[in-house]
Structures are given as C-alpha cells and as structure tokens.
Write a protein that holds these residues in place. Structure first.
Motif, PDB file in Angstrom:
ATOM      1  N   PHE A  37       0.874  -1.165   0.000  1.00 24.84           N
ATOM      2  CA  PHE A  37       0.000   0.000   0.000  1.00 24.84           C
ATOM      3  C   PHE A  37       0.911   1.215   0.000  1.00 24.84           C
ATOM      4  O   PHE A  37       1.823   1.319   0.838  1.00 24.84           O
ATOM      5  CB  PHE A  37      -0.889   0.035   1.240  1.00 24.84           C
ATOM      6  CG  PHE A  37      -1.882  -1.094   1.331  1.00 24.84           C
ATOM      7  CD1 PHE A  37      -2.422  -1.679   0.198  1.00 24.84           C
ATOM      8  CD2 PHE A  37      -2.288  -1.571   2.556  1.00 24.84           C
ATOM      9  CE1 PHE A  37      -3.345  -2.715   0.286  1.00 24.84           C
ATOM     10  CE2 PHE A  37      -3.214  -2.598   2.670  1.00 24.84           C
ATOM     11  CZ  PHE A  37      -3.742  -3.169   1.526  1.00 24.84           C
ATOM     12  N   VAL A  38       0.681   2.146  -0.926  1.00 26.16           N
ATOM     13  CA  VAL A  38       1.542   3.327  -1.031  1.00 26.16           C
ATOM     14  C   VAL A  38       0.753   4.623  -0.853  1.00 26.16           C
ATOM     15  O   VAL A  38       1.262   5.714  -1.107  1.00 26.16           O
ATOM     16  CB  VAL A  38       2.334   3.326  -2.358  1.00 26.16           C
ATOM     17  CG1 VAL A  38       3.323   2.169  -2.382  1.00 26.16           C
ATOM     18  CG2 VAL A  38       1.405   3.276  -3.562  1.00 26.16           C
ATOM     19  N   GLU A  53       5.942   2.305   7.331  1.00 31.15           N
ATOM     20  CA  GLU A  53       6.473   3.219   6.307  1.00 31.15           C
ATOM     21  C   GLU A  53       5.951   4.631   6.523  1.00 31.15           C
ATOM     22  O   GLU A  53       6.691   5.605   6.349  1.00 31.15           O
ATOM     23  CB  GLU A  53       6.125   2.725   4.904  1.00 31.15           C
ATOM     24  CG  GLU A  53       6.698   3.583   3.787  1.00 31.15           C
ATOM     25  CD  GLU A  53       8.219   3.683   3.797  1.00 31.15           C
ATOM     26  OE1 GLU A  53       8.740   4.693   3.252  1.00 31.15           O
ATOM     27  OE2 GLU A  53       8.902   2.793   4.325  1.00 31.15           O
ATOM     28  N   ALA A  54       4.695   4.755   6.920  1.00 32.69           N
ATOM     29  CA  ALA A  54       4.144   6.085   7.210  1.00 32.69           C
ATOM     30  C   ALA A  54       4.947   6.741   8.329  1.00 32.69           C
ATOM     31  O   ALA A  54       5.327   7.915   8.232  1.00 32.69           O
ATOM     32  CB  ALA A  54       2.665   5.969   7.582  1.00 32.69           C
ATOM     33  N   LYS A  55       5.224   5.979   9.364  1.00 30.06           N
ATOM     34  CA  LYS A  55       6.005   6.505  10.492  1.00 30.06           C
ATOM     35  C   LYS A  55       7.403   6.909  10.022  1.00 30.06           C
ATOM     36  O   LYS A  55       7.904   7.970  10.386  1.00 30.06           O
ATOM     37  CB  LYS A  55       6.091   5.454  11.596  1.00 30.06           C
ATOM     38  CG  LYS A  55       6.754   5.942  12.849  1.00 30.06           C
ATOM     39  CD  LYS A  55       6.708   4.896  13.947  1.00 30.06           C
ATOM     40  CE  LYS A  55       7.355   5.414  15.221  1.00 30.06           C
ATOM     41  NZ  LYS A  55       7.314   4.431  16.292  1.00 30.06           N
ATOM     42  N   ILE A  58       4.740  10.541   8.811  1.00 28.85           N
ATOM     43  CA  ILE A  58       3.292  10.706   8.681  1.00 28.85           C
ATOM     44  C   ILE A  58       2.615  10.076   9.888  1.00 28.85           C
ATOM     45  O   ILE A  58       2.785   8.886  10.152  1.00 28.85           O
ATOM     46  CB  ILE A  58       2.772  10.030   7.389  1.00 28.85           C
ATOM     47  CG1 ILE A  58       3.441  10.644   6.166  1.00 28.85           C
ATOM     48  CG2 ILE A  58       1.253  10.130   7.312  1.00 28.85           C
ATOM     49  CD1 ILE A  58       3.220   9.859   4.881  1.00 28.85           C
ATOM     50  N   ASN A  59       1.849  10.873  10.623  1.00 28.50           N
ATOM     51  CA  ASN A  59       1.071  10.369  11.741  1.00 28.50           C
ATOM     52  C   ASN A  59      -0.300   9.968  11.195  1.00 28.50           C
ATOM     53  O   ASN A  59      -1.110  10.837  10.850  1.00 28.50           O
ATOM     54  CB  ASN A  59       0.937  11.431  12.833  1.00 28.50           C
ATOM     55  CG  ASN A  59       0.186  10.919  14.041  1.00 28.50           C
ATOM     56  OD1 ASN A  59      -0.526   9.925  13.988  1.00 28.50           O
ATOM     57  ND2 ASN A  59       0.346  11.622  15.150  1.00 28.50           N
ATOM     58  N   LEU A  60      -0.559   8.682  11.087  1.00 29.40           N
ATOM     59  CA  LEU A  60      -1.803   8.209  10.472  1.00 29.40           C
ATOM     60  C   LEU A  60      -3.046   8.631  11.248  1.00 29.40           C
ATOM     61  O   LEU A  60      -4.104   8.815  10.655  1.00 29.40           O
ATOM     62  CB  LEU A  60      -1.767   6.691  10.315  1.00 29.40           C
ATOM     63  CG  LEU A  60      -0.755   6.169   9.306  1.00 29.40           C
ATOM     64  CD1 LEU A  60      -0.714   4.657   9.329  1.00 29.40           C
ATOM     65  CD2 LEU A  60      -1.074   6.669   7.906  1.00 29.40           C
ATOM     66  N   LYS A  61      -2.925   8.795  12.542  1.00 23.54           N
ATOM     67  CA  LYS A  61      -4.090   9.193  13.342  1.00 23.54           C
ATOM     68  C   LYS A  61      -4.464  10.650  13.097  1.00 23.54           C
ATOM     69  O   LYS A  61      -5.625  11.007  13.148  1.00 23.54           O
ATOM     70  CB  LYS A  61      -3.835   8.942  14.820  1.00 23.54           C
ATOM     71  CG  LYS A  61      -3.754   7.469  15.131  1.00 23.54           C
ATOM     72  CD  LYS A  61      -3.549   7.216  16.596  1.00 23.54           C
ATOM     73  CE  LYS A  61      -3.449   5.695  16.789  1.00 23.54           C
ATOM     74  NZ  LYS A  61      -3.244   5.319  18.153  1.00 23.54           N
ATOM     75  N   ASP A  62      -3.476  11.490  12.850  1.00 22.03           N
ATOM     76  CA  ASP A  62      -3.732  12.901  12.603  1.00 22.03           C
ATOM     77  C   ASP A  62      -3.767  13.236  11.114  1.00 22.03           C
ATOM     78  O   ASP A  62      -3.939  14.385  10.738  1.00 22.03           O
ATOM     79  CB  ASP A  62      -2.648  13.765  13.269  1.00 22.03           C
ATOM     80  CG  ASP A  62      -2.698  13.666  14.778  1.00 22.03           C
ATOM     81  OD1 ASP A  62      -3.772  13.333  15.312  1.00 22.03           O
ATOM     82  OD2 ASP A  62      -1.663  13.895  15.418  1.00 22.03           O
ATOM     83  N   GLU A  80      -7.321  13.461   4.868  1.00 24.58           N
ATOM     84  CA  GLU A  80      -8.025  12.409   4.137  1.00 24.58           C
ATOM     85  C   GLU A  80      -7.135  11.688   3.127  1.00 24.58           C
ATOM     86  O   GLU A  80      -7.369  10.543   2.802  1.00 24.58           O
ATOM     87  CB  GLU A  80      -9.266  12.961   3.445  1.00 24.58           C
ATOM     88  CG  GLU A  80      -8.977  14.011   2.392  1.00 24.58           C
ATOM     89  CD  GLU A  80     -10.230  14.632   1.832  1.00 24.58           C
ATOM     90  OE1 GLU A  80     -10.163  15.098   0.678  1.00 24.58           O
ATOM     91  OE2 GLU A  80     -11.252  14.643   2.516  1.00 24.58           O
ATOM     92  N   LEU A  81      -6.074  12.355   2.637  1.00 32.35           N
ATOM     93  CA  LEU A  81      -5.211  11.745   1.619  1.00 32.35           C
ATOM     94  C   LEU A  81      -3.781  11.619   2.119  1.00 32.35           C
ATOM     95  O   LEU A  81      -3.199  12.574   2.626  1.00 32.35           O
ATOM     96  CB  LEU A  81      -5.216  12.587   0.343  1.00 32.35           C
ATOM     97  CG  LEU A  81      -4.294  12.107  -0.773  1.00 32.35           C
ATOM     98  CD1 LEU A  81      -4.784  10.780  -1.347  1.00 32.35           C
ATOM     99  CD2 LEU A  81      -4.200  13.153  -1.863  1.00 32.35           C
ATOM    100  N   ILE A  82      -3.223  10.421   1.943  1.00 34.38           N
ATOM    101  CA  ILE A  82      -1.815  10.160   2.237  1.00 34.38           C
ATOM    102  C   ILE A  82      -1.220   9.532   0.984  1.00 34.38           C
ATOM    103  O   ILE A  82      -1.787   8.598   0.421  1.00 34.38           O
ATOM    104  CB  ILE A  82      -1.657   9.151   3.391  1.00 34.38           C
ATOM    105  CG1 ILE A  82      -2.189   9.733   4.685  1.00 34.38           C
ATOM    106  CG2 ILE A  82      -0.207   8.720   3.540  1.00 34.38           C
ATOM    107  CD1 ILE A  82      -2.329   8.700   5.770  1.00 34.38           C
TER     108      ILE A  82
END
Length: 110
Positions: A23-24, A75-77, A81-85, A88-90
């Motif tokens: 997932f990217v 990978e987000a970390k 990138i904080n997925l909780k905060d 809508e788009l990453i």
C-alpha cells in the motif's frame, strides 16, 4: 468417406491473479449510509506505479490485511506521517515521485 470431425474444445483460462506488493497511499472519505471508508493505493507486484489502483480492503479478498497494513503503518512513520492525525489523503514519497498527485490523480513525470 466423410471428413473426420474434430471435437472443438473450449479452454478456460484461470482468472488473472494480481498480487499486492504494498500500500503506497490511503484515502479516507465519508460515504452516505456507510460512514467513514478507506481506500488504499495498491502497488501491484510486477506493475509500475502508474498502474496502481485505489481499492477498499474488502475488495481485495485478503485473508490477513494486517500483513500489508503493518508495513504501511511502519512506512508512514518512517516518512514522518502520523496516520491518526493524517488528512483524508496520504501518498508515500515513492508514489508522488512516480506521478501520483491525489486521489485518482496520476500524471506521469517527464
């Protein structure tokens, strides 16, 4: 003597299998009657980023989505990138570098 009749055979090919590489990206949206839904930008094994597609988890038939979600979260970390905060788009850097600009918005870089 009559010509021999060959029986014609119908050969059914198995459906093409697509394997999720990673997932990217992720897109969160509200859908009436369903609430918050998420779609992931799927990089398919053996295909380029321009052939990645946005898919909801349930459409992929994954036995254990965690095997892809955990690396996505890591990978987000790693990319800060904080997925909780997150909005809508990453989009991960690799997807942006390849030409992804937004949800369903790809333009190949020249």
């Amino acid at each position: 003597m009559p010509p021999s009749k060959k029986k014609s055979q119908v050969v059914e090919e198995p459906p093409e299998m697509f394997v999720v590489e990673a997932f990217v990206g992720r897109y969160k949206k509200f859908v009436g009657g369903q609430g918050l839904t998420e779609e992931y930008l799927v990089k398919w094994h053996g295909y380029d980023y321009n052939e990645a597609t946005w898919e909801p988890l349930e459409s992929m038939g994954l036995v254990d989505p965690g095997t892809l979600l955990e690396p996505f979260e890591s990978e987000a970390k790693a990319q800060g990138i904080n997925l909780k905060d997150a909005k809508e788009l990453i989009l991960f850097k690799e997807a942006v570098d390849a030409g992804w600009r937004g949800y369903r918005d790809f333009s190949k870089r020249g």
